[in-house]
Design an enzyme around this catalytic site. Structure first.
Site, mmCIF file in Angstrom:
data_model
loop_
_atom_site.group_PDB
_atom_site.id
_atom_site.type_symbol
_atom_site.label_atom_id
_atom_site.label_comp_id
_atom_site.label_asym_id
_atom_site.label_seq_id
_atom_site.Cartn_x
_atom_site.Cartn_y
_atom_site.Cartn_z
ATOM 1 N NE ARG A 128 -6.901 -6.390 5.909
ATOM 2 C CZ ARG A 128 -7.850 -5.834 5.147
ATOM 3 N NH1 ARG A 128 -8.573 -6.554 4.339
ATOM 4 N NH2 ARG A 128 -8.059 -4.553 5.199
ATOM 5 N NE ARG A 164 -12.294 2.494 1.801
ATOM 6 C CZ ARG A 164 -11.724 1.335 1.535
ATOM 7 N NH1 ARG A 164 -12.077 0.672 0.441
ATOM 8 N NH2 ARG A 164 -10.807 0.821 2.327
ATOM 9 N NE ARG A 187 -10.262 3.763 -1.924
ATOM 10 C CZ ARG A 187 -9.897 2.593 -1.432
ATOM 11 N NH1 ARG A 187 -10.155 1.484 -2.104
ATOM 12 N NH2 ARG A 187 -9.254 2.506 -0.289
ATOM 13 C CE LYS A 195 -6.730 -6.200 -0.947
ATOM 14 N NZ LYS A 195 -6.078 -4.876 -0.890
ATOM 15 N NE ARG A 219 -6.866 1.458 4.731
ATOM 16 C CZ ARG A 219 -7.175 2.186 3.642
ATOM 17 N NH1 ARG A 219 -7.113 3.504 3.681
ATOM 18 N NH2 ARG A 219 -7.530 1.590 2.547
HETATM 19 P P1 AP5 Z 1 -8.991 -0.808 -4.967
HETATM 20 O O1 AP5 Z 1 -9.259 -1.842 -5.999
HETATM 21 O O2 AP5 Z 1 -10.159 -0.251 -4.215
HETATM 22 O O3 AP5 Z 1 -7.855 -1.284 -3.955
HETATM 23 P P2 AP5 Z 1 -7.796 -2.457 -2.903
HETATM 24 O O4 AP5 Z 1 -6.592 -3.274 -3.191
HETATM 25 O O5 AP5 Z 1 -9.110 -3.174 -2.844
HETATM 26 O O6 AP5 Z 1 -7.493 -1.627 -1.596
HETATM 27 P P3 AP5 Z 1 -8.381 -1.134 -0.400
HETATM 28 O O7 AP5 Z 1 -7.792 0.167 0.030
HETATM 29 O O8 AP5 Z 1 -9.840 -1.106 -0.720
HETATM 30 O O9 AP5 Z 1 -8.060 -2.241 0.637
HETATM 31 P P4 AP5 Z 1 -8.246 -2.211 2.166
HETATM 32 O O10 AP5 Z 1 -7.596 -3.426 2.623
HETATM 33 O O11 AP5 Z 1 -7.846 -0.953 2.831
HETATM 34 O O12 AP5 Z 1 -9.828 -2.178 2.294
HETATM 35 P P5 AP5 Z 1 -10.847 -3.236 2.832
HETATM 36 O O13 AP5 Z 1 -12.139 -2.783 2.303
HETATM 37 O O14 AP5 Z 1 -10.405 -4.624 2.574
HETATM 38 O O15 AP5 Z 1 -8.203 0.389 -5.686
HETATM 39 C C1 AP5 Z 1 -7.848 1.544 -4.977
HETATM 40 C C2 AP5 Z 1 -7.928 2.753 -5.947
HETATM 41 O O16 AP5 Z 1 -6.970 2.578 -6.989
HETATM 42 C C3 AP5 Z 1 -9.288 2.894 -6.613
HETATM 43 O O17 AP5 Z 1 -9.615 4.238 -6.715
HETATM 44 C C4 AP5 Z 1 -9.076 2.272 -8.008
HETATM 45 O O18 AP5 Z 1 -9.894 2.849 -8.981
HETATM 46 C C5 AP5 Z 1 -7.598 2.565 -8.268
HETATM 47 N N1 AP5 Z 1 -6.941 1.516 -9.052
HETATM 48 C C6 AP5 Z 1 -7.100 0.167 -8.930
HETATM 49 N N2 AP5 Z 1 -6.320 -0.480 -9.802
HETATM 50 C C7 AP5 Z 1 -5.643 0.482 -10.503
HETATM 51 C C8 AP5 Z 1 -4.669 0.429 -11.540
HETATM 52 N N3 AP5 Z 1 -4.239 -0.746 -12.047
HETATM 53 N N4 AP5 Z 1 -4.172 1.599 -11.992
HETATM 54 C C9 AP5 Z 1 -4.600 2.796 -11.496
HETATM 55 N N5 AP5 Z 1 -5.531 2.908 -10.507
HETATM 56 C C10 AP5 Z 1 -6.031 1.753 -10.011
HETATM 57 O O19 AP5 Z 1 -10.756 -3.034 4.411
HETATM 58 C C11 AP5 Z 1 -11.171 -1.837 5.037
HETATM 59 C C12 AP5 Z 1 -11.112 -2.020 6.552
HETATM 60 O O20 AP5 Z 1 -12.071 -3.028 6.962
HETATM 61 C C13 AP5 Z 1 -9.780 -2.503 7.145
HETATM 62 O O21 AP5 Z 1 -8.873 -1.437 7.342
HETATM 63 C C14 AP5 Z 1 -10.265 -3.119 8.467
HETATM 64 O O22 AP5 Z 1 -10.561 -2.136 9.423
HETATM 65 C C15 AP5 Z 1 -11.562 -3.794 8.057
HETATM 66 N N6 AP5 Z 1 -11.353 -5.177 7.587
HETATM 67 C C16 AP5 Z 1 -11.592 -5.641 6.323
HETATM 68 N N7 AP5 Z 1 -11.271 -6.938 6.241
HETATM 69 C C17 AP5 Z 1 -10.816 -7.312 7.458
HETATM 70 C C18 AP5 Z 1 -10.307 -8.524 7.972
HETATM 71 N N8 AP5 Z 1 -10.206 -9.635 7.220
HETATM 72 N N9 AP5 Z 1 -9.894 -8.563 9.274
HETATM 73 C C19 AP5 Z 1 -10.005 -7.453 10.050
HETATM 74 N N10 AP5 Z 1 -10.462 -6.269 9.614
HETATM 75 C C20 AP5 Z 1 -10.872 -6.190 8.326
#
Ligand code: AP5
Length: 194
Positions: free
Chosen positions: A88, A134, A128, A13, A145
């Site tokens: 979420r 991270r 990653r 994403k 998660r």
């Molecule tokens: P990446 O694009 O970073 O993946 P992503 O889908 O964004 O996944 P995240 O792990 O960042 O999501 P998340 O929900 O855990 O994190 P968030 O920051 O929202 O890609 C991942 C890896 O794969 C990268 O290395 C990339 O290069 C690689 N990649 C991508 N596409 C690829 C492809 N096609 N082929 C090969 N490799 C690829 O949330 C973090 C924390 O914040 C949560 O756990 C929570 O504690 C808090 N939080 C955030 N939002 C909320 C909310 N709305 N409510 C409550 N808590 C929240």
């Protein structure tokens, strides 16, 4: 264009949101990035949420909903936005509807990223972990998660399908460029209808 991305951790994403933002000139709004920035700056909010992110739990809605309301109220969202990591759960989705209704806007398209093989997600996140250090990319926290995603967030795909209609499933187990191509085609169709 008001765009929403849903999908499990590691489905890409954030990666695709950056490309959409650069190509279509709309800001990338990531709740996770907002929290990580607050942690890096050492603000009160950052101190409050740091252990929650490290544990892979959801930050309480009472904190997250006002954060997003504030971010969406800024002027740079006038041409639209790409929202990544919010909502979420159902309460956050309902709050988003209200925020947008207040300013006479709606979500125009929702992309739901699918990666059927969970191991592929885990491998991307492990990779990653080495690259970005991270705090939540550890094996145990990744599992938590992903479980939270299945339980709380995945049902939102159906929620938006019923309410909105314009929900596009994305095969996110392909290359970054192939995924972006699929997204771009769907966005061109939205632009053509506008
Ligand atoms: P990446 O694009 O970073 O993946 P992503 O889908 O964004 O996944 P995240 O792990 O960042 O999501 P998340 O929900 O855990 O994190 P968030 O920051 O929202 O890609 C991942 C890896 O794969 C990268 O290395 C990339 O290069 C690689 N990649 C991508 N596409 C690829 C492809 N096609 N082929 C090969 N490799 C690829 O949330 C973090 C924390 O914040 C949560 O756990 C929570 O504690 C808090 N939080 C955030 N939002 C909320 C909310 N709305 N409510 C409550 N808590 C929240």
């Amino acid at each position: 264009m008001n765009i929403l991305l849903l999908g499990p951790q590691g489905s890409g994403k954030g990666t695709q949101a950056k490309k959409i933002s650069a190509t279509y000139g709309v800001p990338h709004i990531s709740s996770g990035d907002l929290y990580r920035e607050a942690i890096a700056r050492g603000t009160e909010l950052g101190k409050q949420v740091e252990p929650i992110l490290a544990a892979g739990e959801l930050v309480p809605d009472e904190i997250t909903i006002p954060l997003i309301r504030d971010r969406l109220s800024r002027g740079d969202t006038t041409p639209g936005f790409v929202l990544d990591g919010y909502p979420r759960n159902l309460a956050q989705a309902d709050a988003l509807d209200e925020m947008l209704e207040d300013v006479g806007r709606t979500i125009e398209i929702v992309f739901v990223f699918y990666v059927p093989d969970r191991q592929q997600l885990v491998e991307r996140l492990h990779k990653r972990a080495h690259e970005e250090n991270r705090s939540d990319d550890t094996p145990e926290v990744i599992q938590r998660r992903l479980e939270t995603y299945e339980r709380e967030t995945a049902p939102l795909g159906e929620h938006y399908r019923t309410r909105l209609g314009n929900v596009v499933g994305i095969h996110a187990d392909r290359s970054v460029q192939d995924v972006f191509q699929e997204i771009s085609e769907a966005l061109s169709a939205v632009e053509a209808r506008a």
